[in-house]
Design a protein around this motif. Structure first.
Motif, mmCIF file in Angstrom:
data_model
loop_
_atom_site.group_PDB
_atom_site.id
_atom_site.type_symbol
_atom_site.label_atom_id
_atom_site.label_comp_id
_atom_site.label_asym_id
_atom_site.label_seq_id
_atom_site.Cartn_x
_atom_site.Cartn_y
_atom_site.Cartn_z
ATOM 1 N N UNK A 170 12.337 35.642 -37.181
ATOM 2 C CA UNK A 170 12.511 34.236 -37.562
ATOM 3 C C UNK A 170 12.542 33.351 -36.319
ATOM 4 N N UNK A 171 13.259 33.834 -35.285
ATOM 5 C CA UNK A 171 13.375 33.091 -34.030
ATOM 6 C C UNK A 171 12.005 32.915 -33.376
ATOM 7 N N UNK A 172 11.237 34.005 -33.343
ATOM 8 C CA UNK A 172 9.918 33.968 -32.709
ATOM 9 C C UNK A 172 8.958 33.064 -33.471
ATOM 10 N N UNK A 173 9.035 33.087 -34.796
ATOM 11 C CA UNK A 173 8.145 32.235 -35.590
ATOM 12 C C UNK A 173 8.459 30.764 -35.346
ATOM 13 N N UNK A 174 9.737 30.434 -35.262
ATOM 14 C CA UNK A 174 10.093 29.038 -35.004
ATOM 15 C C UNK A 174 9.587 28.602 -33.637
ATOM 16 N N UNK A 175 9.691 29.496 -32.630
ATOM 17 C CA UNK A 175 9.159 29.175 -31.292
ATOM 18 C C UNK A 175 7.669 28.893 -31.354
ATOM 19 N N UNK A 210 7.045 24.456 -40.037
ATOM 20 C CA UNK A 210 6.027 25.457 -40.368
ATOM 21 C C UNK A 210 4.771 24.791 -40.941
ATOM 22 N N UNK A 211 4.962 23.885 -41.879
ATOM 23 C CA UNK A 211 3.834 23.189 -42.505
ATOM 24 C C UNK A 211 3.110 22.316 -41.503
ATOM 25 N N UNK A 212 3.876 21.601 -40.698
ATOM 26 C CA UNK A 212 3.249 20.713 -39.711
ATOM 27 C C UNK A 212 2.485 21.516 -38.662
#
Length: 140
Positions: free
Chosen positions: A62-67, A101-103
């Motif tokens: 989750x952390x990596x995806x947000x980065x 995520x969408x943006x």
């Protein structure tokens, strides 16, 4: 006279079947691991460690995806002359209800739609500021 023997309350518990199925499950889970995984004592340690890694990495994912989303948004917004931190500030002021995520997906796959989004965010935050000035609140 003979005293009657005490009657056993309940049946004896036999754990063989449940223990065997548990061990089989652990051995099956350790399949493909390095080392001797047909040995229960070794396999159970490896499986427990694997479960620890899985728990930790579900959080890290989750952390990596947000980065990654932040990086993509930063690249996309800089193409339109706005830094990421400025864009996020404007986005929060504007009240646009899209998540990072969408943006980030829009920035990567639909550059024209993302340009329109950046323009809408700028315009709405500008209108918000003008409303605050009229109300006498001033910039915060």
């Amino acid at each position: 006279l003979q005293q009657p023997r005490a009657v056993l309350q309940g049946a004896q518990v036999r754990t063989f079947a449940s223990r065997r199925s548990h061990k089989k499950k652990i051995i099956r889970a350790a399949k493909g691991y390095r080392g001797r995984t047909n040995c229960y004592r070794i396999a159970i340690r490896r499986v427990h460690k694997a479960w620890q890694y899985a728990y930790r990495d579900r959080k890290n994912k989750k952390r990596e995806m947000r980065k990654l989303w932040v990086t993509r948004l930063n690249a996309g917004t800089r193409q339109h002359g706005v830094s990421y931190s400025r864009f996020v500030n404007l986005w929060r002021e504007s009240g646009v209800r899209l998540n990072r995520r969408t943006m980030a997906d829009l920035a990567g796959t639909e550059p024209f739609s993302f340009k329109a989004l950046v323009d809408v965010v700028k315009m709405r935050s500008q209108q918000q500021r003008q409303r605050q000035m009229k109300a006498g609140m001033g910039p915060e």
